[in-house]
Motif scaffolding. Structure first.
Motif, PDB file in Angstrom:
ATOM      1  N   PRO A  92     -35.295  37.499  98.564  1.00 39.66           N
ATOM      2  CA  PRO A  92     -34.558  36.752  97.542  1.00 39.66           C
ATOM      3  C   PRO A  92     -34.847  37.297  96.149  1.00 39.66           C
ATOM      4  N   VAL A  93     -33.797  37.340  95.344  1.00 39.19           N
ATOM      5  CA  VAL A  93     -33.916  37.745  93.942  1.00 39.19           C
ATOM      6  C   VAL A  93     -33.177  36.703  93.112  1.00 39.19           C
ATOM      7  N   GLU A  94     -33.889  36.087  92.172  1.00 41.84           N
ATOM      8  CA  GLU A  94     -33.245  35.113  91.288  1.00 41.84           C
ATOM      9  C   GLU A  94     -32.674  35.853  90.086  1.00 41.84           C
ATOM     10  N   VAL A  95     -31.405  35.588  89.783  1.00 39.20           N
ATOM     11  CA  VAL A  95     -30.723  36.330  88.721  1.00 39.20           C
ATOM     12  C   VAL A  95     -29.995  35.380  87.775  1.00 39.20           C
ATOM     13  N   ILE A  96     -29.892  35.818  86.512  1.00 39.43           N
ATOM     14  CA  ILE A  96     -29.046  35.117  85.548  1.00 39.43           C
ATOM     15  C   ILE A  96     -27.601  35.239  86.044  1.00 39.43           C
ATOM     16  N   PRO A  97     -26.849  34.136  86.117  1.00 41.23           N
ATOM     17  CA  PRO A  97     -25.522  34.181  86.745  1.00 41.23           C
ATOM     18  C   PRO A  97     -24.602  35.279  86.226  1.00 41.23           C
ATOM     19  N   MET A  98     -24.559  35.519  84.899  1.00 37.92           N
ATOM     20  CA  MET A  98     -23.622  36.508  84.376  1.00 37.92           C
ATOM     21  C   MET A  98     -24.003  37.936  84.767  1.00 37.92           C
ATOM     22  N   ALA A  99     -25.246  38.122  85.232  1.00 35.85           N
ATOM     23  CA  ALA A  99     -25.712  39.462  85.591  1.00 35.85           C
ATOM     24  C   ALA A  99     -25.658  39.725  87.093  1.00 35.85           C
ATOM     25  N   ARG A 100     -25.119  38.792  87.849  1.00 40.30           N
ATOM     26  CA  ARG A 100     -25.184  38.888  89.303  1.00 40.30           C
ATOM     27  C   ARG A 100     -24.605  40.191  89.849  1.00 40.30           C
ATOM     28  N   SER A 101     -23.438  40.576  89.407  1.00 45.34           N
ATOM     29  CA  SER A 101     -22.807  41.797  89.934  1.00 45.34           C
ATOM     30  C   SER A 101     -23.561  43.050  89.498  1.00 45.34           C
ATOM     31  N   HIS A 102     -24.014  43.073  88.246  1.00 47.83           N
ATOM     32  CA  HIS A 102     -24.799  44.213  87.764  1.00 47.83           C
ATOM     33  C   HIS A 102     -26.081  44.370  88.576  1.00 47.83           C
ATOM     34  N   VAL A 103     -26.795  43.269  88.771  1.00 48.87           N
ATOM     35  CA  VAL A 103     -28.045  43.335  89.531  1.00 48.87           C
ATOM     36  C   VAL A 103     -27.765  43.792  90.955  1.00 48.87           C
ATOM     37  N   ALA A 104     -26.699  43.294  91.555  1.00 52.99           N
ATOM     38  CA  ALA A 104     -26.362  43.689  92.926  1.00 52.99           C
ATOM     39  C   ALA A 104     -26.148  45.198  93.015  1.00 52.99           C
ATOM     40  N   ARG A 105     -25.445  45.788  92.050  1.00 56.54           N
ATOM     41  CA  ARG A 105     -25.216  47.237  92.077  1.00 56.54           C
ATOM     42  C   ARG A 105     -26.534  48.002  91.967  1.00 56.54           C
ATOM     43  N   GLU A 106     -27.449  47.507  91.132  1.00 56.29           N
ATOM     44  CA  GLU A 106     -28.747  48.166  90.978  1.00 56.29           C
ATOM     45  C   GLU A 106     -29.597  48.036  92.243  1.00 56.29           C
ATOM     46  N   LEU A 107     -29.483  46.930  92.925  1.00 55.45           N
ATOM     47  CA  LEU A 107     -30.233  46.732  94.169  1.00 55.45           C
ATOM     48  C   LEU A 107     -29.721  47.654  95.275  1.00 55.45           C
ATOM     49  N   VAL A 108     -28.428  47.928  95.259  1.00 55.15           N
ATOM     50  CA  VAL A 108     -27.871  48.898  96.212  1.00 55.15           C
ATOM     51  C   VAL A 108     -28.494  50.276  95.981  1.00 55.15           C
ATOM     52  N   LYS A 109     -28.697  50.629  94.718  1.00 52.70           N
ATOM     53  CA  LYS A 109     -29.313  51.925  94.400  1.00 52.70           C
ATOM     54  C   LYS A 109     -30.745  52.020  94.935  1.00 52.70           C
ATOM     55  N   LEU A 110     -31.391  50.875  95.088  1.00 50.90           N
ATOM     56  CA  LEU A 110     -32.756  50.855  95.627  1.00 50.90           C
ATOM     57  C   LEU A 110     -32.777  50.850  97.157  1.00 50.90           C
ATOM     58  N   GLY A 111     -31.583  50.852  97.754  1.00 50.20           N
ATOM     59  CA  GLY A 111     -31.495  50.934  99.208  1.00 50.20           C
ATOM     60  C   GLY A 111     -31.236  49.619  99.911  1.00 50.20           C
ATOM     61  N   GLY A 112     -31.021  48.557  99.146  1.00 52.65           N
ATOM     62  CA  GLY A 112     -30.807  47.249  99.748  1.00 52.65           C
ATOM     63  C   GLY A 112     -29.341  46.885  99.878  1.00 52.65           C
ATOM     64  N   ASP A 113     -29.087  45.810 100.588  1.00 51.77           N
ATOM     65  CA  ASP A 113     -27.738  45.287 100.790  1.00 51.77           C
ATOM     66  C   ASP A 113     -27.736  43.843 100.295  1.00 51.77           C
ATOM     67  N   PRO A 114     -27.484  43.627  98.989  1.00 49.58           N
ATOM     68  CA  PRO A 114     -27.578  42.279  98.428  1.00 49.58           C
ATOM     69  C   PRO A 114     -26.389  41.400  98.801  1.00 49.58           C
ATOM     70  N   VAL A 115     -26.690  40.155  99.128  1.00 49.56           N
ATOM     71  CA  VAL A 115     -25.669  39.171  99.485  1.00 49.56           C
ATOM     72  C   VAL A 115     -25.875  37.937  98.609  1.00 49.56           C
ATOM     73  N   TYR A 116     -24.814  37.521  97.949  1.00 47.60           N
ATOM     74  CA  TYR A 116     -24.868  36.330  97.093  1.00 47.60           C
ATOM     75  C   TYR A 116     -25.043  35.091  97.960  1.00 47.60           C
ATOM     76  N   ARG A 117     -26.055  34.278  97.647  1.00 44.63           N
ATOM     77  CA  ARG A 117     -26.288  33.049  98.403  1.00 44.63           C
ATOM     78  C   ARG A 117     -25.337  31.978  97.867  1.00 44.63           C
TER      79      ARG A 117
END
Length: 229
Positions: free
Chosen positions: A136-161
């Motif tokens: 789990p990663v807690e994110v500021i709502p307006m940054a959700r898509s940006h953070v998700a793209r960065e997490l993909v670069k780290l090798g993960g597959d982020p899914v919005y809860r």
């Protein structure tokens, strides 16, 4: 023993572990989740032996109050002797993944303040390498898509809860398929992403003690000492 019975066993073991440490002015840090709920219920038997508690979520705070245990704001407390909480995964170094209940930020804050962090978990949470449980990663709502793209670069597959808002008013991304071989480095890398509040890796502040419920009983595991200590 089934999983529920194992959770009850480790919760009881945690109360037995901290009971000798309790004094009239003690503040107990209390976590969130099904295992922590059992801990709260058993802790209530000793509510006259300590001052009160700091809770990592509104749900835990309400359960403590229902038992007649005073709940304090962390800002009003200058010392927490012990913090007791569950985990979604734990490895032999007592690094943890937490946040299945979306309380990871407050859990991490209380753990940082406490002198001793006691994790309680059943044997299904024990792993050699963290990452089978989505991080789990807690994110500021307006940054959700940006953070998700960065997490993909780290090798993960982020899914919005979907439908989950934390007690802090934020969103949760659950990162799947991330094999975490260096938990401390991964924790730091994710926290450096702009828009991340924090993530559910408890590696820089690992547990000090893990009470692990097995069919054969509760094992008490201590954080390995650094080489040279």
């Amino acid at each position: 023993m089934n999983q529920d019975q194992l959770k009850q066993a480790v919760a009881r073991a945690a109360v037995d572990y901290i009971q000798p440490k309790l004094e009239s002015d003690s503040i107990v840090g209390v976590g969130t989740g099904s295992t922590a709920n059992y801990f709260i219920d058993y802790l209530a038997e000793y509510k006259g032996h300590f001052d009160g508690a700091v809770a990592s979520s509104e749900a835990s705070a309400e359960r403590l109050r229902q038992h007649g245990i005073p709940v304090y704001d962390l800002n009003a407390v200058d010392h927490i002797g012990v913090y007791v909480d569950g985990a979604d995964e734990a490895n032999p170094q007592l690094h943890l993944i937490k946040g299945g209940g979306a309380a990871l930020t407050r859990e991490k804050i209380v753990a940082a303040v406490a002198d001793e962090f006691i994790c309680i978990a059943d044997e299904s949470k024990w792993v050699e390498t963290l990452g089978n449980f989505p991080l789990p990663v807690e994110v500021i709502p307006m940054a959700r898509s940006h953070v998700a793209r960065e997490l993909v670069k780290l090798g993960g597959d982020p899914v919005y809860r979907q439908g989950v808002v934390t007690d802090n008013g934020n969103a949760i991304l659950d990162v799947h398929n991330l094999r975490i071989h260096d938990p401390e480095a991964t924790e730091m890398a994710i926290n450096q992403i702009v828009g991340v509040v924090t993530n559910g890796l408890f590696a820089q502040r690992a547990a000090d003690v893990l009470l692990l419920g097995r069919a054969s009983g509760v094992d008490t595991l201590h954080k390995p000492r650094p080489i040279g200590d």
